[in-house]
Scaffold this motif. Sequence first.
Motif, PDB file in Angstrom:
ATOM      1  N   ASN A  25       0.817  -1.208   0.000  1.00  0.00           N
ATOM      2  CA  ASN A  25       0.000   0.000   0.000  1.00  0.00           C
ATOM      3  C   ASN A  25       0.857   1.267   0.000  1.00  0.00           C
ATOM      4  OD1 ASN A  25      -2.346  -1.506   0.015  1.00  0.00           O
ATOM      5  ND2 ASN A  25      -2.482  -1.537   2.255  1.00  0.00           N
ATOM      6  N   ARG A  26       1.979   1.233   0.708  1.00  0.00           N
ATOM      7  CA  ARG A  26       2.845   2.419   0.757  1.00  0.00           C
ATOM      8  C   ARG A  26       3.391   2.753  -0.629  1.00  0.00           C
ATOM      9  NH1 ARG A  26       7.284   2.522   5.410  1.00  0.00           N
ATOM     10  NH2 ARG A  26       5.327   2.440   6.590  1.00  0.00           N
ATOM     11  N   ARG A  75       0.752   4.600  -2.622  1.00  0.00           N
ATOM     12  CA  ARG A  75       0.681   6.018  -2.239  1.00  0.00           C
ATOM     13  C   ARG A  75       1.884   6.788  -2.765  1.00  0.00           C
ATOM     14  NH1 ARG A  75      -1.103   3.579   2.642  1.00  0.00           N
ATOM     15  NH2 ARG A  75       0.978   3.793   3.554  1.00  0.00           N
ATOM     16  N   TRP A  76       3.055   6.166  -2.745  1.00  0.00           N
ATOM     17  CA  TRP A  76       4.272   6.840  -3.185  1.00  0.00           C
ATOM     18  C   TRP A  76       4.267   7.087  -4.691  1.00  0.00           C
ATOM     19  CZ3 TRP A  76       8.876   4.567  -5.640  1.00  0.00           C
ATOM     20  CH2 TRP A  76       9.920   5.478  -5.738  1.00  0.00           C
TER      21      TRP A  76
END
Length: 199
Positions: free
Chosen positions: A135-136, A139-140
């Motif tokens: 998930n990170r 977002r990145w």
Amino acid sequence: MRAWLLHPAAKPVVFVLCLLPLAWLIYGAAADRLGANPAEALIRSTGDWTLRLLCLALAVTPLRQLTRTPQLARYRRMLGLFAFFYACLHLLAYGWLDMGLDAADIARDILKRPFILVGFGTWLLLLPLALTSFNRAVRWLGGRQWQALHRLVYPIAGLALLHFFWMRGGKNDFAEVGAYAAIIALLLGWRAYRHLAPK
């Protein structure tokens, strides 16, 4: 069915099921049940399971759309990561059991044999997908860039099939290749149809 897919135990069950092929191979190696050429059996089996799990990961979206079961999407990432996991085992088995972990020999073999080159290229394309499957990373990168990157799975499926085709070509055995080709063509054809069909 939908309630089961959302059950807290469902993901651990799928996780264990994905590990069963590895458990069987470890048992087969320990019990000397992998046939006359255990190294070849390990290399080919891990490659087969890479392709199978890749097909399963690609099947999630069509099945989700056809059955109207959005809960299936929870399992796509896990199946994709297990496809990469078995691809890593496949590469490790080749490099260790076939080439003795000799980096120079492995590099020469990759450049010398086209089907090895295609297989290694497929693994390289899988690598950024695995590294950005969290998930990170979404977002990145941003949703649009993340989706564009993960569309690499389509050419990856074609390259994995080409690797399998060339590998089986040496023994003139194309029955399984034809089955996988039909499955991948169906899964990618469904996506093309959904993309081109009027809304």
